[in-house]
Each structure stands twice: as C-alpha cells, then as structure tokens.
Write a protein that holds these residues in place. Structure first.
Motif, short mmCIF file in Angstrom:
data_model
loop_
_atom_site.label_atom_id
_atom_site.label_comp_id
_atom_site.label_asym_id
_atom_site.label_seq_id
_atom_site.Cartn_x
_atom_site.Cartn_y
_atom_site.Cartn_z
N ARG A 152 -14.62 91.18 39.90
CA ARG A 152 -14.32 89.95 41.01
C ARG A 152 -13.51 89.00 40.74
O ARG A 152 -13.21 88.49 39.63
CB ARG A 152 -15.95 89.65 41.26
N GLY A 153 -13.15 88.61 41.66
CA GLY A 153 -12.40 87.13 41.73
C GLY A 153 -13.14 86.18 42.32
O GLY A 153 -13.51 86.02 43.50
N ILE A 154 -13.55 84.96 41.37
CA ILE A 154 -14.34 83.86 41.97
C ILE A 154 -13.21 82.74 42.51
O ILE A 154 -12.67 82.35 41.60
CB ILE A 154 -15.02 83.39 40.87
N VAL A 155 -13.37 82.41 43.56
CA VAL A 155 -12.50 81.67 44.31
C VAL A 155 -12.92 80.35 44.75
O VAL A 155 -13.85 80.41 45.31
CB VAL A 155 -11.49 82.30 45.54
N VAL A 156 -12.29 79.20 44.47
CA VAL A 156 -12.42 77.92 45.15
C VAL A 156 -11.14 77.83 45.97
O VAL A 156 -10.25 77.68 45.44
CB VAL A 156 -12.66 76.83 44.13
N TRP A 157 -11.85 77.52 47.40
CA TRP A 157 -10.61 77.50 48.39
C TRP A 157 -10.73 76.21 49.10
O TRP A 157 -11.68 75.82 49.60
CB TRP A 157 -10.96 78.66 49.52
N GLN A 158 -9.53 75.45 48.78
CA GLN A 158 -9.63 73.93 49.42
C GLN A 158 -8.40 73.93 50.54
O GLN A 158 -7.16 74.33 49.97
CB GLN A 158 -9.38 72.99 48.34
#
Length: 182
Positions: free
Chosen positions: A138-144
């Motif tokens: 999985r890709g754990i993403v923090v999207w801002q």
C-alpha cells in the motif's frame, strides 16, 4: 480448557506476526498554480525486488550501491507514480538528489521531486509500485491541497487513476486495517 486457552493465545499472537507490511509513504503538497511537491519514501527491501541494488550480493546494501542506481530508481518512480489534473498528464518529475531515511521497519530511499500540472481541475493519481508482485503493498499518502486540512489516504497498486478528492480517507484507513489484520 488449557487447550482452548492455548489455541486462542496462539491465534492472537499470529495476528501480530502475519507478515511484515510493505508500505511506502507519500507526502503530496499542491498549490493553486498546479505545482505538486512530492516526497516518496520507499523501503529499500521493496526497491530490491525491482532493481538489483546489492551489487556484491552480500545482502547488505551500501550507500554507494544504492546511489549508483539513482537514474534507474528515478525512472522506476516516474513509471510507478503518475499524476493528472483536469484529465491532463502532469509534466515529468524534477528530482532532487536521492537520500536515505531510517524508519522503524528499516531503511527507505527518499525521493523528493516536483511536477507541474494544469492550474485548475480535479487531481488524480496512478500508483503502481509492486503491482503484480505484492498484493498487500500500500501507499500511505498525506495529501495537502492549498489551505485545506491534510488528508491521509491509502492507495493500492492499480492501473487506473484515482481522483484524490474523491478518496474517503476514513474508509481507506478502515480497509487498510481490515486487510492487514484479516
């Protein structure tokens, strides 16, 4: 009764040792002009599945071994992570020098890059790292995006683009937890 307690304890303990998670970590910061800054941390053990990093095959990577593959690794990043905005592909990535960072579960290659995209429209990402090799990756993403509150998203490798503003962060975390435990 002892047998029942043993079975319950064994089952519970096996949940924690099912497998070592294969995750990468992305931080995405987009501005109003279409510039997207990306930091992507990928475990060296995952990259070694795709690129022969261990030149002397001693099962211990050195900085020199990893750094000697910088261009190949940048091509791998460009191929496995793509962005669109308003249904138009973003420009090829511009990379900063490769770095290494220590996470709790090992050493990670750190790719810092940026791309330019359309100034308006819906953001979408295509994430393909380890597709076909590790179904649990999985890709754990923090999207801002602009001044909106940051969202945490979980992406599975797929050949399709996913709209970043249509991913439900709470549901994706629940799915990630369920798939990791079940």
């Amino acid at each position: 009764m002892k047998y029942l307690i043993f079975c319950v304890l064994w089952c519970l303990s096996s949940l924690g040792h099912a497998h070592q998670a294969s995750d990468s970590y992305l931080t995405l910061n987009a501005d109003e002009d279409g510039r997207l800054d990306v930091r992507w941390d990928i475990a060296l053990r995952d990259l070694a599945l795709l690129v022969d990093l261990d030149a002397d095959h001693n099962r211990q990577l050195t900085w020199g071994e990893v750094d000697s593959h910088s261009l190949e690794l940048q091509q791998l990043v460009q191929h496995n992570l793509q962005f669109r905005r308003d249904q138009r592909a973003c420009a090829p990535f511009q990379f900063q020098p490769l770095a290494i960072d220590a996470h709790v579960d090992g050493q990670y290659a750190v790719f810092q890059l940026y791309t330019s995209c359309a100034a308006q429209g819906q953001w979408a990402v295509q994430y393909r790292l380890l597709a076909g090799l590790d179904a649990g990756h999985r890709g754990i993403v923090v999207w801002q995006w602009q001044k909106q509150p940051a969202q945490t998203l979980v992406l599975a490798a797929a050949d399709k683009f996913v709209a970043l503003d249509q991913v439900y962060s709470a549901q994706s975390l629940v799915n990630f937890w369920y798939e990791g435990v079940a």
